[in-house]
Design an enzyme around this catalytic site. Structure first.
Site, PDB file in Angstrom:
ATOM      1  N   ARG A 137       6.537  23.948 -17.849  1.00  0.00           N
ATOM      2  CA  ARG A 137       7.829  23.998 -17.169  1.00  0.00           C
ATOM      3  C   ARG A 137       8.363  22.634 -16.731  1.00  0.00           C
ATOM      4  O   ARG A 137       9.457  22.569 -16.203  1.00  0.00           O
ATOM      5  CB  ARG A 137       7.763  24.991 -16.005  1.00  0.00           C
ATOM      6  CG  ARG A 137       7.825  26.437 -16.509  1.00  0.00           C
ATOM      7  CD  ARG A 137       7.808  27.451 -15.411  1.00  0.00           C
ATOM      8  NE  ARG A 137       6.495  27.585 -14.840  1.00  0.00           N
ATOM      9  CZ  ARG A 137       5.494  28.296 -15.372  1.00  0.00           C
ATOM     10  NH1 ARG A 137       5.678  28.960 -16.491  1.00  0.00           N
ATOM     11  NH2 ARG A 137       4.316  28.344 -14.804  1.00  0.00           N
ATOM     12  N   GLY A 197      -3.824  31.626 -14.826  1.00  0.00           N
ATOM     13  CA  GLY A 197      -5.019  32.286 -15.355  1.00  0.00           C
ATOM     14  C   GLY A 197      -5.317  33.617 -14.704  1.00  0.00           C
ATOM     15  O   GLY A 197      -6.442  34.119 -14.783  1.00  0.00           O
ATOM     16  N   GLY A 198      -4.323  34.196 -14.049  1.00  0.00           N
ATOM     17  CA  GLY A 198      -4.518  35.469 -13.348  1.00  0.00           C
ATOM     18  C   GLY A 198      -4.873  36.622 -14.271  1.00  0.00           C
ATOM     19  O   GLY A 198      -5.224  37.699 -13.817  1.00  0.00           O
ATOM     20  N   GLU A 199      -4.811  36.392 -15.568  1.00  0.00           N
ATOM     21  CA  GLU A 199      -5.141  37.454 -16.526  1.00  0.00           C
ATOM     22  C   GLU A 199      -6.603  37.384 -16.942  1.00  0.00           C
ATOM     23  O   GLU A 199      -7.060  38.146 -17.779  1.00  0.00           O
ATOM     24  CB  GLU A 199      -4.266  37.312 -17.785  1.00  0.00           C
ATOM     25  CG  GLU A 199      -2.788  37.488 -17.524  1.00  0.00           C
ATOM     26  CD  GLU A 199      -2.167  36.299 -16.796  1.00  0.00           C
ATOM     27  OE1 GLU A 199      -2.743  35.195 -16.854  1.00  0.00           O
ATOM     28  OE2 GLU A 199      -1.126  36.486 -16.157  1.00  0.00           O
ATOM     29  N   TRP A 247       0.972  29.266  -9.983  1.00  0.00           N
ATOM     30  CA  TRP A 247       1.551  28.706 -11.209  1.00  0.00           C
ATOM     31  C   TRP A 247       3.040  28.431 -11.145  1.00  0.00           C
ATOM     32  O   TRP A 247       3.699  28.329 -12.166  1.00  0.00           O
ATOM     33  CB  TRP A 247       1.173  29.564 -12.414  1.00  0.00           C
ATOM     34  CG  TRP A 247       1.467  31.027 -12.313  1.00  0.00           C
ATOM     35  CD1 TRP A 247       0.666  31.966 -11.726  1.00  0.00           C
ATOM     36  CD2 TRP A 247       2.606  31.722 -12.811  1.00  0.00           C
ATOM     37  NE1 TRP A 247       1.260  33.204 -11.835  1.00  0.00           N
ATOM     38  CE2 TRP A 247       2.436  33.092 -12.498  1.00  0.00           C
ATOM     39  CE3 TRP A 247       3.746  31.333 -13.503  1.00  0.00           C
ATOM     40  CZ2 TRP A 247       3.371  34.059 -12.841  1.00  0.00           C
ATOM     41  CZ3 TRP A 247       4.679  32.308 -13.849  1.00  0.00           C
ATOM     42  CH2 TRP A 247       4.482  33.653 -13.515  1.00  0.00           C
ATOM     43  N   ASP A 308       0.675  43.677 -10.494  1.00  0.00           N
ATOM     44  CA  ASP A 308       0.956  42.337 -11.023  1.00  0.00           C
ATOM     45  C   ASP A 308       2.188  41.716 -10.361  1.00  0.00           C
ATOM     46  O   ASP A 308       2.956  41.011 -11.006  1.00  0.00           O
ATOM     47  CB  ASP A 308       1.146  42.405 -12.551  1.00  0.00           C
ATOM     48  CG  ASP A 308       0.847  41.071 -13.220  1.00  0.00           C
ATOM     49  OD1 ASP A 308       0.630  40.084 -12.496  1.00  0.00           O
ATOM     50  OD2 ASP A 308       0.846  41.016 -14.463  1.00  0.00           O
ATOM     51  N   ASN A 390      10.929  36.868 -11.639  1.00  0.00           N
ATOM     52  CA  ASN A 390       9.647  36.304 -12.034  1.00  0.00           C
ATOM     53  C   ASN A 390       9.679  34.815 -11.746  1.00  0.00           C
ATOM     54  O   ASN A 390      10.272  34.406 -10.747  1.00  0.00           O
ATOM     55  CB  ASN A 390       9.367  36.662 -13.500  1.00  0.00           C
ATOM     56  CG  ASN A 390       7.899  36.691 -13.841  1.00  0.00           C
ATOM     57  OD1 ASN A 390       7.226  35.664 -13.777  1.00  0.00           O
ATOM     58  ND2 ASN A 390       7.377  37.858 -14.190  1.00  0.00           N
ATOM     59  N   TRP A 466      15.116  36.044 -18.639  1.00  0.00           N
ATOM     60  CA  TRP A 466      14.115  35.151 -18.039  1.00  0.00           C
ATOM     61  C   TRP A 466      14.737  33.810 -17.713  1.00  0.00           C
ATOM     62  O   TRP A 466      14.044  32.798 -17.649  1.00  0.00           O
ATOM     63  CB  TRP A 466      12.933  34.957 -18.990  1.00  0.00           C
ATOM     64  CG  TRP A 466      12.125  36.189 -19.199  1.00  0.00           C
ATOM     65  CD1 TRP A 466      12.351  37.167 -20.099  1.00  0.00           C
ATOM     66  CD2 TRP A 466      10.946  36.594 -18.478  1.00  0.00           C
ATOM     67  NE1 TRP A 466      11.392  38.152 -19.992  1.00  0.00           N
ATOM     68  CE2 TRP A 466      10.527  37.817 -19.009  1.00  0.00           C
ATOM     69  CE3 TRP A 466      10.209  36.019 -17.423  1.00  0.00           C
ATOM     70  CZ2 TRP A 466       9.400  38.496 -18.534  1.00  0.00           C
ATOM     71  CZ3 TRP A 466       9.089  36.690 -16.963  1.00  0.00           C
ATOM     72  CH2 TRP A 466       8.695  37.918 -17.516  1.00  0.00           C
TER      73      TRP A 466
END
Lengths: 535, 295
Positions: A137, A197-199, A247, A308, A390, A466
């Site tokens: 980003r 890395g939350g997944e 993030w 989530d 988001n 988005w």
């Protein structure tokens, strides 16, 4: 050989006075910590991800305004030629634009002409598996360096004039599922980053590195370890793999020397079994001391989240008289107004359709319904997994005193998919489906009055987008849509004044800058960075 | 701290040829898919006899695939029934691995890791998913119950399907081309499309980075000079839309120049109830679509 050298030497000598003259008008002084604090004094530059330390994504430039926006034309375009989402918000410092692209590309351009001065791309290992696209980003700048985080979880300092790597610090082992996608935040002489890395079942953290050397000054784990307050909000060993990544870029309040950061979901994201408790500090707003990384206070938006609902939306600082606030339209569908001196909630109002919560606790904090949890067969909940908004930036306009946010109206059917933890492997514990209603999902840019949390106006998007939002002193807000339009709206009314079809869905937050007294607006779309200006 | 493993690319100003070469390699690598570069398909599933693998594969499947292929792999609105014994894109383990790893270009079936939303799968995880698909697969496809030849007659004759749908280059244009529908949609979905077409509208154009495909919505417009058209939406954004009218004419409109513009989710396709299409005839039509899809 000799004559060629002579010729060049001569020409250089002759040109020297000219070059100097040219330079005098826009002397390239280095970016100092003081300049970052005083960013309002140089609206022609865009010195950090959100434009200022308050996170307002507001440009004080007003040359492009409601009376002439209809005349906007493309000025130049720069193509990365890369696939995937192009999420960068570029920086502009004294005529040079610094951006990042997919797969950890970085570039510096002549911001007037769009011509590259240097380009960089990191050689990434083949086994990185960042969630959700190989995105970045943006950068931060200080002195003669620009800083970026990488998909293999390093923090890099590049020489701002050449793109040479000055230092390369390993934040953490990417093979466990960590990556860095946000634009760093420079405070004083430190470079702050948080991890994605939350997944994967990581343990989230926020780091500060010395800008000069890349040496790590401090780390704040977003999940407290044994003995620390909040540790008991996790069941058993679940804290070790509890997620809570950070993030999105934070903000900074000089008055109290506090930096505000937000965190993402507890892992696994859609399965609460095995991690009973509030799961601190997932889905939270954190107030940290930037010199030490010590926690001053926290506010948790979604306790024991199973949907989530990352809180990774830029926490925007706004002052109203002697009230010092943080505004956040959260992924969970509520718009929160928080006293940033102590973390106390002032109020929370829905800004999109919400079904996960139908009550509030005594301090007004929305709490989850018992029957909103994902089930094996699936449970329909709003907002859906991508959230009511988001990571795309909101904007706050001090002139209209409105908060602008991209809202997504999408509900999903959340179903659990029990998954054992294995380092570096996906760990969502979930499946979700777009709900099967006849009604298609939509989106909107919503202008919210922060005094009441009420909607002032909205601009409907045909489908959820988005794109982030930029507001400007010209009485405009800029945003993009999934259909590829980049749009200028009147900030007070939401009336469309201009649009341009960019040819791909917008996945970035726009910015504005000026060179030679001419204002530009820039947005990354597809593989192209577009700039627009008056003819 | 400077890591030798990750050298910066050469400065383009100093070394243009090297930069060009490096860049070309990057592009190539990208085209091949960086994720997939390390995944070399072997011929046989190493976990084929392992029931635990199928179980692990099920959770992978729920997380990554059920979104389109349905919870039990029996097909959803967006992806085909995977419990069918015969796979259109190849039946061997190696074929399945390739399909799942590389996707099916030109369709919604994504390349591993390229969804822009989720996480990619490792080679091991792909094999686990294949174990799961094998565990729910039917041993042999029940020979289509209906009579495909009769279904074809109905399709082109009494039911009038071909006035609106193309199959293998012949037929109308106002509805979606049905040449691949038998292969890419579950039988339940096809039956529902006929019995209650408005329940779920067919998907039209999908744009590369756009999350949601355009659907076959019905649209009625009246232009500034009073002309009226009815048809299906081909595509739409905030300011414009593109449609095909019932006479198969394409119209391109700016919304704010129209006198009226009305969209509806009532399908242009007639409802085929028991009276207009008996269960038996419906079975035959489905058999025809399946037969076409299998070709």
């Amino acid at each position: 050989m000799k004559s060629a050298f002579m010729k060049t030497g001569m020409r250089l000598a002759l040109m020297a006075p000219l070059v100097l003259c040219g330079r005098l008008s826009n002397a390239r002084a280095q970016v100092t910590p003081q300049r970052l604090l005083d960013s309002a004094k140089e609206p022609q530059n865009w010195l950090m991800y959100s434009g200022d330390y308050a996170g307002r994504r507001f440009s004080a430039l007003d040359q492009i305004n409601a009376s002439n926006a209809a005349m906007l034309v493309p000025k130049w375009a720069y193509q990365t030629m890369a696939g995937g989402k192009f999420e960068t918000t570029p920086l502009v410092v004294d005529g040079i634009l610094y951006g990042t692209g997919q797969d950890n590309r970085a570039f510096a351009l002549d911001a007037r002409a769009g011509r590259p001065i240097w380009q960089y791309q990191r050689a990434l290992a083949a086994d990185i598996r960042p969630c959700c696209g190989r995105v970045n980003r943006g950068m931060a700048i200080l002195g003669d360096k620009v800083f970026l985080g990488t998909l293999d979880a390093h923090v890099l300092a590049l020489d701002a004039k050449t793109g040479s790597v000055v230092w390369d610090a390993t934040a953490v082992d990417y093979r466990k599922g960590y990556s860095i996608t946000l634009a760093p935040l420079v405070i004083k002489n430190l470079v702050l980053v948080g991890v994605s890395g939350g997944e994967y079942g990581i343990r989230g953290f926020i780091d500060a590195y010395h800008a000069a050397t890349g040496e790590r000054k401090w780390r704040f784990y977003t999940i407290p370890g044994p003995g620390e307050p909040g540790h008991d909000s996790w069941e058993g060993d679940s804290w070790k793999i509890g997620g809570a990544p950070a993030w999105i870029t934070g903000t900074y309040d000089l008055a109290t020397n506090t930096t505000f950061w937000t965190t993402g979901n507890p892992s696994p994201s859609n399965r609460g079994e095995g991690r009973s408790g509030d799961n601190l500090y997932s889905d939270s707003l954190l107030a940290l001391d930037p010199d030490t990384g010590k926690l001053k206070w926290y506010f948790q938006f979604s306790k024991h989240d199973e949907h989530d609902y990352d809180a990774t939306q830029v926490p925007v600082m706004v002052d109203q008289g002697d009230r010092h606030l943080i505004l956040q339209a959260n992924r969970n569908g509520f718009f929160y107004v928080i006293d940033r001196t102590n973390g106390k909630l002032e109020f929370a109002n829905p800004f999109a359709k919400v079904t996960w919560s139908d009550s509030k606790d005594t301090s007004g904090v929305p709490i989850a319904r018992k029957d909103a949890s994902p089930t094996l067969e699936g449970n329909r909940v709003c907002p859906g997994a991508a959230g009511a908004t988001n990571w795309m930036s909101p904007a706050y306009d001090p002139q209209t005193q409105l908060f602008y946010v991209t809202a997504r109206e999408q509900c999903d059917v959340f179903s659990t998919a029990p998954q054992p933890y294995e380092a570096g492997h996906a760990y969502y514990g979930s499946a979700y489906f777009p709900n099967d209603d006849a009604v298609p999902f939509t989106g909107a840019l919503r202008a919210i009055d922060p005094n009441t949390g009420k909607l002032k106006w909205e601009w409907r998007h045909p489908s959820p987008t988005w794109s982030g939002v930029l507001s400007t002193a010209g009485g405009l807000v800029f945003t993009g849509d999934a259909e590829g339009n980049f749009i200028a709206l009147e900030a007070a009314s939401g009336k469309a004044l201009w649009h341009f079809q960019c040819g791909a869905s917008v996945y970035s937050s726009p910015m504005s800058f000026a060179i030679d007294g001419k204002q530009y607006v820039a947005v990354a779309v597809g593989s192209t960075l577009f700039t627009f200006g008056l003819p | 701290m400077h890591s030798a493993k990750n050298p910066r690319l050469p400065d383009p100003l100093k070394q243009p040829p090297v930069w060009a070469a490096t860049c070309f390699t990057c592009t190539l690598l990208l085209m091949m898919g960086l994720f997939t570069a390390s995944l070399k398909a072997q011929d046989k599933n190493p976990f084929s006899a392992d029931p635990k693998a199928a179980k692990l594969g099920e959770s992978q499947f729920r997380a990554n695939c059920a979104f389109c292929h349905g919870l039990g792999a029996r097909g959803g609105g967006r992806g085909p029934d995977l419990t069918r014994a015969r796979k259109r894109r190849g039946n061997s383990d190696a074929d399945l691995f390739r399909t799942i790893n590389e996707g099916v270009p030109g369709t919604a079936m994504p390349q591993n890791g390229a969804t822009q939303q989720g996480v990619g799968m490792t080679e091991e995880e792909i094999w686990q998913v294949i174990s799961y698909i094998r565990s729910v697969e039917r041993k042999a496809d029940a020979t289509a119950i209906g009579n495909a030849a009769h279904g074809k007659e109905i399709f082109n004759g009494t039911a009038g399907c071909s006035t609106c749908h193309m199959i293998q280059g012949k037929g109308g244009r106002i509805g979606p081309d049905l040449s691949a529908t038998g292969a890419t949609r579950s039988t339940d979905y096809i039956v529902e499309s006929l019995r209650s077409p408005s329940r779920r509208l067919a998907q039209g154009i999908s744009e590369a980075m756009k999350e949601f495909s355009q659907e076959y919505e019905t649209v009625k417009v009246e232009t500034a000079d009073g002309q009226k058209f009815m048809g299906v939406v081909l595509n739409e954004d905030h300011f414009t839309f593109q449609m095909m009218d019932t006479r198969e004419q394409i119209h391109l409109f700016e919304k704010d120049k129209l006198r009226s513009f009305e969209k509806s989710r009532e399908s242009l396709m007639p409802v085929y109830d028991q009276k207009t299409l008996s269960d038996k005839d419906l079975q035959d039509v489905v058999a025809y679509l399946l037969a076409v899809g299998a070709q």
